[in-house]
Scaffold this active site. Structure first.
Site, PDB file in Angstrom:
ATOM      1  N   LYS A 102       0.980  -1.041  -0.058  1.00 18.54           N
ATOM      2  CA  LYS A 102      -0.079   0.180   0.139  1.00 18.54           C
ATOM      3  C   LYS A 102       0.797   1.248  -0.010  1.00 18.54           C
ATOM      4  CE  LYS A 102      -2.012   2.040   3.720  1.00 18.54           C
ATOM      5  NZ  LYS A 102      -1.969   3.179   4.211  1.00 18.54           N
ATOM      6  N   ASP A 141      -6.577   1.398   1.611  1.00 16.48           N
ATOM      7  CA  ASP A 141      -6.375   1.714   3.049  1.00 16.48           C
ATOM      8  C   ASP A 141      -7.681   1.494   3.484  1.00 16.48           C
ATOM      9  OD1 ASP A 141      -8.236   3.653   2.006  1.00 16.48           O
ATOM     10  OD2 ASP A 141      -7.037   5.437   2.965  1.00 16.48           O
TER      11      ASP A 141
END
Length: 207
Positions: free
Chosen positions: A118, A136
């Protein structure tokens, strides 16, 4: 699927080339901000970083940082003990393995301490406009409420969104973050004001 295409088009229409709310001036500041933002709000990170970047203005100064001193600058951030250790390790690795230059490809970024998929994707999205999705908590929640994914992990959710949307992923990622932060909130989502209301079948939907 027609519905998914409508969702994509509405995200792009309602968020005109959105960018992160993190404040940074260069690539070094960006990667530090993104690492600090894990399980922490952008607002909190933006409060921390002005003093942090005065003390450690570049990757070399961060690599040579005293751990206790660094912790004192970021102690209001969640998981600051781990983050402080990872920031120093990350900076040392950049200096030792990449000649002091932060790499701009996924594989090398993920070789750095504290940089998972991420974080790597967010850095590449924001700095290079790369066609990546990053998941997220906001993107995870939004994609599941909109029935774009039923995946149990952020990584698998990312695969679903990448397959469905294909392009403009950098803008769609940020649009979904902002949408989840301000409209499709975890508690009390603003369903009556939502531009996707007519396409949403979530059990969390507030009529």
């Amino acid at each position: 699927m027609k519905r998914n295409l409508q969702i994509k088009e509405l995200f792009l229409k309602n968020f005109d080339k959105p960018v992160t709310e993190l404040k940074f001036k260069n690539l070094y500041e960006l990667i530090v901000c993104v690492m600090l933002s894990a399980q922490c709000t952008d607002k909190r990170v933006n409060l921390i970083t002005p003093d942090l970047f005065k003390a450690y203005p570049d990757i070399k100064s961060l690599a040579n940082a005293n751990l206790a001193s660094l912790k004192s600058y970021i102690q209001s951030c969640s998981f600051f003990n781990n983050k402080a250790q990872n920031l120093i390790k990350m900076a040392k690795a950049v200096c030792e393995n990449f000649d002091g230059k932060i790499p701009l490809n996924e594989k090398d970024l993920k070789s750095l301490a504290g940089v998972g998929q991420k974080t790597a994707h967010v850095v590449l999205i924001e700095w290079c406009g790369a066609n990546f999705m990053a998941v997220d908590t906001h993107v995870f929640r939004v994609s599941h409420r909109l029935n774009l994914s039923k995946a149990k992990t952020p990584e698998a959710t990312e695969e679903d969104l990448t397959r469905i949307f294909k392009d403009n992923l950098n803008y769609l990622h940020q649009a979904m973050v902002l949408f989840g932060r301000y409209t499709c909130k975890a508690k009390k989502p603003l369903c009556k004001e939502c531009f996707l209301n007519h396409l949403c079948t979530s059990k969390d939907k507030e009529i």
